[in-house]
Scaffold this motif. Structure first.
Motif, PDB file in Angstrom:
ATOM      1  N   CYS A  19       0.770  -1.229   0.000  1.00  0.00           N
ATOM      2  CA  CYS A  19       0.000   0.000   0.000  1.00  0.00           C
ATOM      3  C   CYS A  19       0.806   1.287   0.000  1.00  0.00           C
ATOM      4  N   ASN A  20       2.079   1.280   0.397  1.00  0.00           N
ATOM      5  CA  ASN A  20       2.590   2.525   0.925  1.00  0.00           C
ATOM      6  C   ASN A  20       3.888   3.095   0.380  1.00  0.00           C
ATOM      7  N   PRO A  21       4.624   2.426  -0.519  1.00  0.00           N
ATOM      8  CA  PRO A  21       5.961   2.918  -0.804  1.00  0.00           C
ATOM      9  C   PRO A  21       5.992   4.311  -1.428  1.00  0.00           C
ATOM     10  N   ALA A  22       5.078   4.613  -2.292  1.00  0.00           N
ATOM     11  CA  ALA A  22       5.028   5.941  -2.899  1.00  0.00           C
ATOM     12  C   ALA A  22       3.547   6.247  -3.090  1.00  0.00           C
ATOM     13  N   ARG A  23       2.954   6.845  -2.107  1.00  0.00           N
ATOM     14  CA  ARG A  23       1.508   6.809  -1.939  1.00  0.00           C
ATOM     15  C   ARG A  23       0.727   7.207  -3.187  1.00  0.00           C
ATOM     16  N   GLU A  24       1.191   8.196  -3.927  1.00  0.00           N
ATOM     17  CA  GLU A  24       0.464   8.627  -5.108  1.00  0.00           C
ATOM     18  C   GLU A  24       1.211   8.295  -6.393  1.00  0.00           C
ATOM     19  N   ILE A 124      21.191   4.116   4.502  1.00  0.00           N
ATOM     20  CA  ILE A 124      19.787   3.800   4.246  1.00  0.00           C
ATOM     21  C   ILE A 124      18.896   4.483   5.279  1.00  0.00           C
ATOM     22  N   THR A 125      19.224   4.303   6.536  1.00  0.00           N
ATOM     23  CA  THR A 125      18.400   4.858   7.624  1.00  0.00           C
ATOM     24  C   THR A 125      18.279   6.371   7.514  1.00  0.00           C
ATOM     25  N   GLN A 126      19.408   7.047   7.294  1.00  0.00           N
ATOM     26  CA  GLN A 126      19.368   8.502   7.219  1.00  0.00           C
ATOM     27  C   GLN A 126      18.646   8.989   5.967  1.00  0.00           C
ATOM     28  N   SER A 127      18.780   8.268   4.866  1.00  0.00           N
ATOM     29  CA  SER A 127      18.078   8.654   3.641  1.00  0.00           C
ATOM     30  C   SER A 127      16.564   8.528   3.817  1.00  0.00           C
ATOM     31  N   ILE A 128      16.142   7.431   4.421  1.00  0.00           N
ATOM     32  CA  ILE A 128      14.709   7.226   4.638  1.00  0.00           C
ATOM     33  C   ILE A 128      14.156   8.273   5.599  1.00  0.00           C
ATOM     34  N   THR A 129      14.895   8.570   6.657  1.00  0.00           N
ATOM     35  CA  THR A 129      14.465   9.597   7.610  1.00  0.00           C
ATOM     36  C   THR A 129      14.270  10.938   6.915  1.00  0.00           C
ATOM     37  N   ALA A 130      15.084  11.190   5.875  1.00  0.00           N
ATOM     38  CA  ALA A 130      14.975  12.428   5.110  1.00  0.00           C
ATOM     39  C   ALA A 130      13.878  12.378   4.057  1.00  0.00           C
ATOM     40  N   GLY A 131      13.148  11.263   3.991  1.00  0.00           N
ATOM     41  CA  GLY A 131      12.055  11.146   3.041  1.00  0.00           C
ATOM     42  C   GLY A 131      12.470  10.736   1.653  1.00  0.00           C
ATOM     43  N   LEU A 132      13.609  10.043   1.528  1.00  0.00           N
ATOM     44  CA  LEU A 132      14.120   9.618   0.233  1.00  0.00           C
ATOM     45  C   LEU A 132      13.920   8.121   0.027  1.00  0.00           C
ATOM     46  N   ASN A 133      13.572   7.741  -1.194  1.00  0.00           N
ATOM     47  CA  ASN A 133      13.519   6.334  -1.564  1.00  0.00           C
ATOM     48  C   ASN A 133      14.939   5.802  -1.697  1.00  0.00           C
ATOM     49  N   VAL A 134      15.111   4.496  -1.549  1.00  0.00           N
ATOM     50  CA  VAL A 134      16.450   3.900  -1.613  1.00  0.00           C
ATOM     51  C   VAL A 134      16.428   2.636  -2.469  1.00  0.00           C
ATOM     52  N   LEU A 135      17.340   2.597  -3.445  1.00  0.00           N
ATOM     53  CA  LEU A 135      17.615   1.389  -4.224  1.00  0.00           C
ATOM     54  C   LEU A 135      19.036   0.970  -3.873  1.00  0.00           C
ATOM     55  N   LYS A 160       7.164   7.251   6.272  1.00  0.00           N
ATOM     56  CA  LYS A 160       7.522   8.328   5.351  1.00  0.00           C
ATOM     57  C   LYS A 160       6.909   8.159   3.962  1.00  0.00           C
ATOM     58  N   GLY A 161       6.351   6.992   3.695  1.00  0.00           N
ATOM     59  CA  GLY A 161       5.788   6.751   2.375  1.00  0.00           C
ATOM     60  C   GLY A 161       6.822   6.604   1.286  1.00  0.00           C
TER      61      GLY A 161
END
Length: 463
Positions: A19-24, A124-135, A160-161
């Protein structure tokens, strides 16, 4: 009560997947890449092709040095290649504060990570906290502490979506795809046998090499690649692919609950010896750096715990995965792979050796449960059912009860091309705003097993 809480947490993670990785979702050209500390050539392979969804400007943040230089050289090679040249524009920041700079500027929305695995989960953790997707390239984590952080990272990604995804290239190798497809033809395959620890239902073995060519040129490894505290031991590195394939092929589209569905049996590890001359040839360095001194043996060679084996049960099916690292492949050879899935009526075997000219090939052999005529008829029917999905699919008898499977050459892609296929899949998730519900729980299951196996193997082999 604790178990109930764990199950609730897993359910929440499954919801995140669906449901949630990139809401829109993201629209065309809304995706902008940020490459962080590209210490491994896999970071460049993500950009070996262009993507219509992705902006051509890529921001790179890295410490100054040979690693970022090598990355940019590969991007330049792809931009100037004669066949389908790319058109990436790299905007580079060099400095020890590269991560802080990236987080402050946020010049894109997808962080690409392929490099030093010791620091990867922190990035990864810091990128996600900043609202960034990670590959992220595999392995995402290399020890039990990292696994605990990974669980929290997925929870944060849900909040963070954003979407965290690892690069599983081996799902796109055509013989592995066919092995999976034939195993799902229940009337033909008969379902997986249960197997035993000594004779598993599924075995996957992989042989890799420290010295190799990438995009036609010798690969220069960073010195930290030989430090298992930074790169990770073999049992948590390449085995990530093998564990992923066991799950993906055997229980497709099913959620794996690592607390209920995985039963660890045993694991072992052993080193590869690297001589000073080999180290220099691979890295360009004439001496082992100080951080490797504890791994140098009495003969002056470097002992790298790059090899490992894991035995376990997945949903009561016995499986074994193992990885071996040699320094260099024989002339004309490359990385090797062997895989077998044992069914009631047929064994599905991927081999990649001298007989196959070091290219993977799928063989199907009868278990003897059916007579020869009945087996051939069942195989022909399975091929007919799969032909609409796999152009040119056919079988050729190579021995009594043994058949070689082939497809149209257009379906055969290289390891380097697989990176684009993974990236395109990930971009599709971002654009649609959805991801299959099994993906995230199964990533957790994979890294739970590899990190647990490492801890157990280190205990067994401790002096």
């Amino acid at each position: 009560m604790n178990k109930q809480k764990s199950l609730i947490a897993l359910a929440a993670i499954a919801c995140l997947s669906a449901c949630n990785p990139a809401r829109e979702g993201m629209q065309k050209k809304d995706i902008r890449l940020i490459t962080v500390a590209p210490g491994h050539f896999h970071a460049a392979l993500v950009q070996k092709t262009m993507y219509p969804q992705v902006d051509s400007v890529v921001h790179v943040y890295a410490p100054d040095g040979s690693e970022v230089d090598a990355h940019l050289a590969l991007i330049d090679q792809y931009n100037t290649q004669s066949d389908n040249p790319t058109s990436w524009e790299e905007k580079v920041y060099r400095g020890d504060d590269f991560l802080q700079k990236m987080l402050a500027e946020k010049e894109g929305n997808v962080v690409v990570l392929a490099g030093n695995n010791k620091h990867k989960i922190d990035y990864i953790t810091q990128s996600i906290t900043a609202g960034l997707n990670v590959l992220a390239d595999k392995p995402v984590v290399i020890d039990a502490e990292g696994f605990a952080a990974l669980k929290q990272a997925f929870t944060s990604a849900s909040d963070k979506g954003v979407l965290l995804y690892d690069i599983m290239t081996e799902r796109y190798e055509i013989n592995t795809m066919l092995q999976k497809a034939f195993s799902q033809q229940s009337d033909f395959f008969g379902g997986l046998v249960t197997g035993t620890a000594d004779n598993p239902a599924i075995t996957k073995e992989s042989v890799h090499h420290f010295f190799k060519e990438v995009s036609g040129k010798p690969l220069s490894r960073p010195a930290w690649f030989y430090d298992t505290k930074q790169q990770g031991e073999g049992i948590v590195d390449v085995t990530t692919h093998l564990v992923d394939l066991v799950q993906w092929e055997s229980f497709p589209d099913q959620v794996i609950n690592y607390e209920q569905d995985i039963q660890f049996v045993d694991a072992k590890r052993w080193p590869t010896q690297i001589t000073p001359a080999q180290f220099e040839r691979s890295t360009g360095l004439k001496e082992f750096p100080g951080f490797l001194s504890e791994s140098v043996d009495g003969q002056g060679n470097l002992s790298v715990f790059a090899n490992g084996e894991i035995n376990y049960k997945l949903k009561d099916i016995h499986a074994k995965v193992s990885v071996i690292w040699n320094f260099e492949a024989p002339q004309g050879a490359g990385d090797l792979h062997y895989s077998i899935m044992r069914g009631r009526y047929a064994n599905l075997i991927v081999q990649q050796g001298a007989e196959e000219q070091y290219k993977p090939m799928l063989y199907i052999e009868s278990t003897g449960e059916r007579d020869a005529k009945a087996f051939e008829e069942a195989l022909a029917k399975a091929i007919e059912q799969l032909s609409s999905s796999y152009k040119g699919l056919k079988s050729e008898a190579v021995a009594d009860g043994r058949y070689r499977i082939s497809v149209d050459p257009s379906l055969i892609t290289t390891h380097e091309e697989h990176f684009a296929q993974v990236t395109e899949k990930y971009l599709g998730f971002l654009q649609s705003g959805t991801i299959p519900e099994w993906e995230v729980p199964n990533m957790l299951a994979k890294y739970y097993l590899t990190t647990k196996a490492l801890a157990e193997a280190q205990t067994v082999s401790a002096p």
